[in-house]
Scaffold this active site. Structure first.
Site, PDB file in Angstrom:
ATOM      1  N   GLN A  90       0.837  -1.044  -0.235  1.00 17.26           N
ATOM      2  CA  GLN A  90      -0.098  -0.169  -0.078  1.00 17.26           C
ATOM      3  C   GLN A  90       0.812   1.343  -0.051  1.00 17.26           C
ATOM      4  OE1 GLN A  90      -2.101   0.856   3.633  1.00 17.26           O
ATOM      5  NE2 GLN A  90      -3.808   1.493   2.605  1.00 17.26           N
ATOM      6  N   GLY A  91       0.477   2.098  -0.592  1.00 24.02           N
ATOM      7  CA  GLY A  91       1.185   3.456  -0.954  1.00 24.02           C
ATOM      8  C   GLY A  91       0.439   4.759  -0.434  1.00 24.02           C
ATOM      9  N   TYR A  92      -0.020   4.800   0.646  1.00 28.15           N
ATOM     10  CA  TYR A  92      -0.977   5.910   1.149  1.00 28.15           C
ATOM     11  C   TYR A  92      -0.039   6.871   1.849  1.00 28.15           C
ATOM     12  CZ  TYR A  92      -5.625   4.213   0.124  1.00 28.15           C
ATOM     13  OH  TYR A  92      -6.722   3.991  -0.422  1.00 28.15           O
ATOM     14  N   SER A  93       0.620   6.621   2.838  1.00 30.30           N
ATOM     15  CA  SER A  93       1.396   7.518   3.943  1.00 30.30           C
ATOM     16  C   SER A  93       2.535   7.987   3.289  1.00 30.30           C
ATOM     17  CB  SER A  93       1.747   6.875   5.333  1.00 30.30           C
ATOM     18  OG  SER A  93       0.421   6.369   5.781  1.00 30.30           O
TER      19      SER A  93
ATOM     20  N   GLU B  14      -9.346  -1.092   5.261  1.00 33.84           N
ATOM     21  CA  GLU B  14      -8.149  -1.192   5.992  1.00 33.84           C
ATOM     22  C   GLU B  14      -8.613  -1.176   7.681  1.00 33.84           C
ATOM     23  OE1 GLU B  14      -3.809   0.946   6.527  1.00 33.84           O
ATOM     24  OE2 GLU B  14      -5.681   2.095   6.236  1.00 33.84           O
TER      25      GLU B  14
ATOM     26  N   SER C 179      -3.901   6.822  13.627  1.00 36.25           N
ATOM     27  CA  SER C 179      -3.909   6.521  14.961  1.00 36.25           C
ATOM     28  C   SER C 179      -5.288   6.679  16.034  1.00 36.25           C
ATOM     29  CB  SER C 179      -2.882   7.587  15.661  1.00 36.25           C
ATOM     30  OG  SER C 179      -3.469   8.959  15.794  1.00 36.25           O
TER      31      SER C 179
END
Length: 769
Positions: free
Chosen positions: A510-513, A628, A752
């Site tokens: 996954q490439g989110y953050s 997620e 978080s």
């Protein structure tokens, strides 16, 4: 009979109308200081509406609607603070009579109760803290024409205003039940007012003569009848407590939105927002647990005792937290009698104390709860193991037996209970075994190569894997990209990518953050410029799990810098073997290499790798975040940690320590109740519904439960709590530190816990920014 949702809604609506018309809170204030504490006319109206007949079979003149209908009524009674003793006099005695042999006094009394002519309670308790298993010491002696009863019963409800009581007594070596009318010579009432104003007290019988016809039953079956009646009353209590929690939360939220201090609504203060979210979480858990328990009891009557204890523990805990929080929201006003929120707190206190409080209910559930893994033999023969079946129709125990047989036959024994995420070279044989069996995508529809498991079987599948110590294979493609392509992808994209996800030929990260866009995902900077039939991607992604083992990455990129932050984002799939891609592993706090960062330098991505529409990636992103959160919200990790705690506890004899058992019983229910909340959202996905923002509740409860178990495991390990190596408890490995280390990350990634609470406070609870 299980009533349909429309029938349950009609029952709720009818009850709410009656409560509103009779102004139940006003009546509660009027009656709380004087006998009988409720309105007989309202009681007769309740009877006419069928409140007391819902459990009674049609053959006996009842409605035969079952406990779900009782729970609907009790929930509204709690929501509206009904002063009438619905559970004590309308559920408890009826449930008891229905478990006694028909005939004589029993039939007449049941008809009188259902018709509202008679108000009766069950007088069974003699000791403080009794849960219902004790044998009575109140004595019944046979005399000419009947019986003579002597002794005392405590915590009898209702006392004042009751027409009589069903009294348990010791008749020689048997337990017997007698109908004792109020006013009978030798009957003395020592009435007491409870904190909520309801009547409960001591019933003293001194040489009370009862005709033989008023002996309702005697023998060994009486004890079982009493136990079942107590448990059905506890289920109803859970529903009433859940109703109290719902209404108290509403009252508290209304106050947070309107009370102004320091020039702004107090609901804008983050500390109060987070406390409100925690109250909402508890109320949501109570609703989910109650719904699951009612369904299980309807289909598995033998589960009544355990489910009743579970419901009472969770719903009482939730009601106490929510009502106390709501009082706190109100400040000094919440402590005044004129404020209704105090009435809800006092009702919650009384209901919690009666028929077993929270610790007693947890202990009861612990004593009854057996692990499915212990119920099935290790070598349960299944030959052949089916690739496919009618999973919906299959009994759960049969399904579990099949899963366990497959795990025993195919899972590598040296990979059981691994304390870290495995890399692809380690987990590949297992992934390929799952793929060959057709079981690698349990939640995918069968039409796309999945198992198509319903929520209950999906939970069972997860539980059996955790109990067996199965590692987590690379699954971003299975859990996240696959469902996105099924919903948003083109037929060509599904045909191209889904089969290779299932086979493991292509593995996804996954490439989110990004370094400057973690929880604030909309501020991402990685950009994709349109160039003819390609995108040119430049940027930096971080915290990608096992990215060093994957072949592809799905990423969010900015495709329109001039648009608002959420509006200019698109969703791309990128081959990590493309020129310009650099992957750098990152070592975590536990010393493992489980995630990494990826640099994109003018990477060319084919236009057909765009999922959905250009600049519409935020819609997909929100859906993926929901996936997620339901993935992170799975009970899987908490079940693993609890299994590790269980293994250590057995090896060290900790189950003989009451303090350990009390804490373990609480954590055990936390995980079980997480399963109920998880099933609620999993069912939405199965129905094809978009996950609502409230799914963040699942992520909070799952990761924080996981962390609580991890911290307790370290605590009870004593000196081994600082040992990073794997312990061996008999033939079972225990990694003491792994659950705490992993759970520490789990409360951070995917948004978080604090950010999740912010989202819930504003998007779900409607609190001001």
């Amino acid at each position: 009979m299980n009533p349909d949702p429309d029938t349950i809604k009609a029952i709720r609506d009818s009850a709410r109308v009656l409560l509103a018309r009779s102004d139940s809170r006003r009546r509660l204030r009027e009656w709380r200081d004087r006998a009988p504490g409720f309105d007989r006319q309202i009681w007769r109206e309740m009877a006419a509406a069928g409140w007391f007949s819902v459990l009674v079979p049609e053959a006996e003149g009842g409605l035969e609607l079952g406990m779900e209908a009782v729970a609907a009524l009790a929930g509204e009674a709690g929501y509206g603070l009904m002063p009438e003793p619905f559970i004590a006099a309308g559920v408890h005695p009826v449930a008891l009579l229905l478990r006694l042999p028909r005939g004589g006094c029993r039939d007449a009394l049941l008809a009188s109760l259902c018709g509202g002519e008679c108000v009766a309670g069950v007088a069974w308790q003699e000791n403080v803290g009794a849960y219902g298993a004790e044998k009575p010491t109140l004595v019944a002696r046979a005399v000419t024409g009947g019986f003579r009863l002597s002794g005392e019963k405590h915590f009898v409800a209702p006392l004042a205003g009751a027409d009589g009581w069903i009294v348990s007594a010791r008749l020689q070596e048997d337990v017997a039940l007698f109908w004792v009318p109020a006013g009978t010579r030798g009957v003395t009432l020592c009435d007491g007012r409870r904190v909520d104003g309801s009547s409960m007290g001591e019933l003293v019988l001194s040489e009370v003569e009862i005709p033989a016809a008023d002996c309702l039953a005697h023998g060994e079956d009486v004890g079982m009848a009493l136990a079942a009646a107590h448990d059905l009353a506890r289920l109803a209590q859970g529903a009433e407590l859940a109703g109290i929690a719902r209404r108290a939360l509403e009252i508290g939220l209304d106050y947070l939105k309107t009370r102004v201090q320091f020039g702004k609504p107090i609901g804008s203060f983050q500390a109060l927002q987070h406390r409100a979210v925690d109250a909402f979480l508890q109320a949501s858990l109570a609703d989910a647990v109650l719904a699951e328990a009612l369904s299980r009891v309807a289909h598995e009557p033998a589960s009544l005792a355990g489910q009743a204890a579970r419901v009472k523990a969770r719903c009482a805990h939730a009601a106490l937290i929510v009502t106390r929080s709501a009082v706190q929201f109100h400040g000094a006003m919440g402590y005044t009698d004129e404020c209704d929120i105090g009435l809800y707190l006092k009702r919650a206190l009384q209901l919690t104390a009666w028929l077993g409080n929270v610790p007693a209910s947890r202990q009861r559930h612990f004593s009854l709860h057996t692990r499915t893994v212990e119920d099935l033999p290790e070598d349960a023969p299944v030959d052949p193991i089916p690739r496919d079946a009618d999973w919906d129709a299959m009994p759960e125990m049969e399904f579990r037996r099949i899963v366990r047989a497959f795990l025993s036959a195919r899972y590598p024994s040296h990979l059981r209970f691994m304390p870290r995420r495995l890399h692809w070279e380690e987990s590949r044989p297992w992934y390929q075994a799952l793929s060959a069996q057709g079981w690698v995508a349990p939640a995918w529809p069968k039409a796309h190569g999945g198992m198509g498991l319903p929520p209950d079987k999906l939970l069972a599948y997860i539980e059996e894997q955790e109990r067996f110590g199965v590692c987590r294979a690379p699954d971003m493609g299975i859990l996240m990209l696959g469902p996105i392509l099924i919903r948003y992808g083109t037929p060509e994209q599904r045909a191209r990518y889904l089969p290779k996800i299932l086979s493991g030929e292509e593995r996804w990260s996954q490439g989110y953050s990004e370094p400057e866009a973690g929880s604030d995902l909309a501020s991402l900077r990685t950009e994709a410029l349109v160039a003819d039939d390609h995108f040119v991607v430049t940027g930096h992604k971080i915290w990608s799990t096992l990215v060093m083992d994957t072949t592809h990455m799905f990423v969010l990129v900015r495709t329109d810098k001039a648009a608002k932050p959420q509006a200019g984002i698109s969703f791309l799939m990128i081959d990590l073997a493309s020129p310009g891609v650099t992957v750098r592993p990152i070592r975590d706090i536990a010393g493992n290499v489980e995630f990494g960062e990826v640099f994109f330098d003018q990477v060319r991505v084919p236009r057909e790798n765009l999922v959905g529409q250009l600049n519409q990636g935020w819609t997909i992103a929100k859906s993926l975040l929901g996936l997620e959160r339901i993935f992170v919200g799975s009970p899987k990790q908490s079940q693993y940690a609890l299994a590790q705690l269980d293994t250590l506890a057995v090896a060290r004899g900790l189950f003989s320590a009451p303090a350990f058992v009390a804490r373990y019983a609480e954590l055990q229910l936390d995980v079980l109740d997480l399963g109920a909340l998880y099933a609620h959202y999993a069912a939405m996905l199965k129905r094809g519904e978009e996950l609502p923002p409230s799914v963040s509740l699942l992520k909070i409860w799952a990761t924080e439960s996981y962390q609580r178990i991890g911290a307790f495991l370290v605590e009870v390990a004593d000196e081994e709590g600082g040992n990073p190596e794997t312990l061996h408890c008999g033939d079972q490995p225990v990694s003491v530190l792994a659950p705490l280390m992993i759970s520490t990350a789990a409360t951070i990634y995917g948004g978080s816990s604090e950010i999740q609470r912010n989202i819930l406070a504003r998007s779900v609870l409607g609190l001001p920014g």
